[in-house]
Design a protein around this motif. Sequence first.
Motif, PDB file in Angstrom:
ATOM      1  N   PHE A  12       6.452 -13.665  -3.185  1.00  0.00           N
ATOM      2  CA  PHE A  12       5.148 -13.268  -2.469  1.00  0.00           C
ATOM      3  C   PHE A  12       5.567 -11.730  -2.122  1.00  0.00           C
ATOM      4  CE2 PHE A  12       1.980 -12.654   0.456  1.00  0.00           C
ATOM      5  CZ  PHE A  12       0.703 -13.608  -0.199  1.00  0.00           C
ATOM      6  N   PRO A  13       4.857 -10.795  -2.578  1.00  0.00           N
ATOM      7  CA  PRO A  13       4.979  -9.182  -2.279  1.00  0.00           C
ATOM      8  C   PRO A  13       4.670  -8.861  -0.797  1.00  0.00           C
ATOM      9  CG  PRO A  13       2.782  -9.602  -3.535  1.00  0.00           C
ATOM     10  CD  PRO A  13       3.565 -11.016  -3.370  1.00  0.00           C
ATOM     11  N   TYR A  14       5.137  -9.331   0.009  1.00  0.00           N
ATOM     12  CA  TYR A  14       4.916  -8.932   1.363  1.00  0.00           C
ATOM     13  C   TYR A  14       5.278  -7.462   1.648  1.00  0.00           C
ATOM     14  CZ  TYR A  14       5.087 -13.836   2.612  1.00  0.00           C
ATOM     15  OH  TYR A  14       4.678 -15.023   2.912  1.00  0.00           O
ATOM     16  N   GLN A  15       6.235  -6.652   1.308  1.00  0.00           N
ATOM     17  CA  GLN A  15       6.782  -5.425   1.511  1.00  0.00           C
ATOM     18  C   GLN A  15       5.820  -4.609   0.533  1.00  0.00           C
ATOM     19  OE1 GLN A  15       9.198  -4.963   3.641  1.00  0.00           O
ATOM     20  NE2 GLN A  15       8.083  -2.863   3.768  1.00  0.00           N
ATOM     21  N   LYS A  16       5.504  -4.903  -0.771  1.00  0.00           N
ATOM     22  CA  LYS A  16       4.492  -4.093  -1.395  1.00  0.00           C
ATOM     23  C   LYS A  16       3.342  -3.842  -0.946  1.00  0.00           C
ATOM     24  CE  LYS A  16       3.272  -3.702  -6.315  1.00  0.00           C
ATOM     25  NZ  LYS A  16       3.131  -4.043  -7.685  1.00  0.00           N
ATOM     26  N   LEU A  17       2.663  -5.052  -0.077  1.00  0.00           N
ATOM     27  CA  LEU A  17       1.613  -5.083   0.270  1.00  0.00           C
ATOM     28  C   LEU A  17       1.655  -4.130   1.603  1.00  0.00           C
ATOM     29  CD1 LEU A  17       0.443  -8.648   0.163  1.00  0.00           C
ATOM     30  CD2 LEU A  17      -0.706  -6.847  -0.950  1.00  0.00           C
ATOM     31  N   LEU A  18       2.540  -4.189   2.288  1.00  0.00           N
ATOM     32  CA  LEU A  18       2.664  -3.502   3.617  1.00  0.00           C
ATOM     33  C   LEU A  18       3.022  -1.945   3.382  1.00  0.00           C
ATOM     34  CD1 LEU A  18       3.455  -3.283   6.879  1.00  0.00           C
ATOM     35  CD2 LEU A  18       5.755  -3.841   6.407  1.00  0.00           C
ATOM     36  N   ASP A  19       3.967  -1.681   2.367  1.00  0.00           N
ATOM     37  CA  ASP A  19       4.054  -0.399   2.044  1.00  0.00           C
ATOM     38  C   ASP A  19       2.824   0.345   1.656  1.00  0.00           C
ATOM     39  OD1 ASP A  19       6.731  -0.674   2.865  1.00  0.00           O
ATOM     40  OD2 ASP A  19       7.567  -0.754   0.769  1.00  0.00           O
ATOM     41  N   GLU A  20       2.216  -0.148   0.738  1.00  0.00           N
ATOM     42  CA  GLU A  20       1.049   0.520  -0.005  1.00  0.00           C
ATOM     43  C   GLU A  20      -0.018   0.505   1.164  1.00  0.00           C
ATOM     44  OE1 GLU A  20      -1.537   2.281  -2.282  1.00  0.00           O
ATOM     45  OE2 GLU A  20       0.610   2.129  -2.598  1.00  0.00           O
ATOM     46  N   ASN A  21      -0.302  -0.423   1.766  1.00  0.00           N
ATOM     47  CA  ASN A  21      -1.469  -0.213   3.073  1.00  0.00           C
ATOM     48  C   ASN A  21      -0.876   0.729   4.150  1.00  0.00           C
ATOM     49  OD1 ASN A  21      -3.852  -1.953   2.383  1.00  0.00           O
ATOM     50  ND2 ASN A  21      -2.349  -3.688   2.568  1.00  0.00           N
ATOM     51  N   LEU A  22       0.108   1.025   4.389  1.00  0.00           N
ATOM     52  CA  LEU A  22       0.691   1.800   5.426  1.00  0.00           C
ATOM     53  C   LEU A  22       0.358   3.373   4.648  1.00  0.00           C
ATOM     54  CD1 LEU A  22       3.938   0.542   6.910  1.00  0.00           C
ATOM     55  CD2 LEU A  22       1.934   0.814   8.033  1.00  0.00           C
ATOM     56  N   ARG A  23       0.484   3.288   3.545  1.00  0.00           N
ATOM     57  CA  ARG A  23       0.565   4.737   2.876  1.00  0.00           C
ATOM     58  C   ARG A  23      -1.268   5.244   2.760  1.00  0.00           C
ATOM     59  NH1 ARG A  23      -1.227   6.831  -1.579  1.00  0.00           N
ATOM     60  NH2 ARG A  23      -1.715   4.693  -2.581  1.00  0.00           N
ATOM     61  N   PRO A  29      -9.850   1.787   0.317  1.00  0.00           N
ATOM     62  CA  PRO A  29      -9.828   0.349   0.375  1.00  0.00           C
ATOM     63  C   PRO A  29      -8.352  -0.067   0.572  1.00  0.00           C
ATOM     64  CG  PRO A  29     -10.016   0.941  -1.998  1.00  0.00           C
ATOM     65  CD  PRO A  29     -10.093   2.279  -1.151  1.00  0.00           C
ATOM     66  N   GLU A  30      -8.569  -1.560   1.306  1.00  0.00           N
ATOM     67  CA  GLU A  30      -7.318  -2.176   1.533  1.00  0.00           C
ATOM     68  C   GLU A  30      -6.627  -2.688   0.353  1.00  0.00           C
ATOM     69  OE1 GLU A  30      -5.706  -6.115   4.170  1.00  0.00           O
ATOM     70  OE2 GLU A  30      -7.787  -5.524   4.274  1.00  0.00           O
ATOM     71  N   TYR A  31      -5.261  -2.398   0.329  1.00  0.00           N
ATOM     72  CA  TYR A  31      -4.582  -2.920  -1.017  1.00  0.00           C
ATOM     73  C   TYR A  31      -4.403  -4.554  -0.850  1.00  0.00           C
ATOM     74  CZ  TYR A  31      -0.860  -2.969  -4.670  1.00  0.00           C
ATOM     75  OH  TYR A  31      -0.052  -3.070  -5.436  1.00  0.00           O
ATOM     76  N   GLU A  32      -5.116  -5.162  -1.810  1.00  0.00           N
ATOM     77  CA  GLU A  32      -4.998  -6.691  -1.600  1.00  0.00           C
ATOM     78  C   GLU A  32      -4.180  -7.303  -2.817  1.00  0.00           C
ATOM     79  OE1 GLU A  32      -7.058  -8.196   0.205  1.00  0.00           O
ATOM     80  OE2 GLU A  32      -8.684  -6.749   0.789  1.00  0.00           O
ATOM     81  N   LEU A  33      -3.904  -8.559  -2.431  1.00  0.00           N
ATOM     82  CA  LEU A  33      -2.989  -9.392  -3.188  1.00  0.00           C
ATOM     83  C   LEU A  33      -3.327  -9.304  -4.684  1.00  0.00           C
ATOM     84  CD1 LEU A  33      -0.481 -11.269  -2.918  1.00  0.00           C
ATOM     85  CD2 LEU A  33      -2.081 -13.143  -2.795  1.00  0.00           C
ATOM     86  N   LEU A  34      -4.491  -9.328  -4.980  1.00  0.00           N
ATOM     87  CA  LEU A  34      -4.780  -9.183  -6.412  1.00  0.00           C
ATOM     88  C   LEU A  34      -4.324  -7.741  -7.094  1.00  0.00           C
ATOM     89  CD1 LEU A  34      -8.315 -10.737  -6.648  1.00  0.00           C
ATOM     90  CD2 LEU A  34      -6.135 -11.826  -7.649  1.00  0.00           C
TER      91      LEU A  34
END
Length: 92
Positions: A12-23, A29-34
Motif C-alpha cells: 500500500f503506497p502510504y508514503q507516496k500518498l502522504l508525500d504528494e499530498n503534503l507537496r 485536487p487531493e492525490y488519491e489512491l487511483l
Amino acid sequence: MKLLYKYPQQAFPYQKLLDENLRRTREEPEYELLDTGIFDENRYFDVTTEYAKNSPEDILVRISVTNRGPLEASIHLLPTLCFVTPGLGTIL
C-alpha cells in the motif's frame, strides 16, 4: 448492509500518498489512491463484507474475497468488530 473494498496486491503506497499530498497546495485536487497507479495492472482483491440481522441481538457477517489479478496471490484477513454501547462509547 454490503460493502465492497478494492485492496491492492502490491504494498500500500502510504508514503507516496502522504508525500504528494503534503507537496500540493489547497488549490490542487487531493492525490488519491487511483492516482498512484497501484491498480493499473488490475492486481487487486475485491473484499466484500455483508451484514444482516438474524434477530434484534444477533448480527451475521460474511466476508468474501475475490482475486481480480491474473496470477495467484495471498491475502491475510483480520476481521474486526466494533460495538457501540450506550453510555460506554465505542468498543473495538
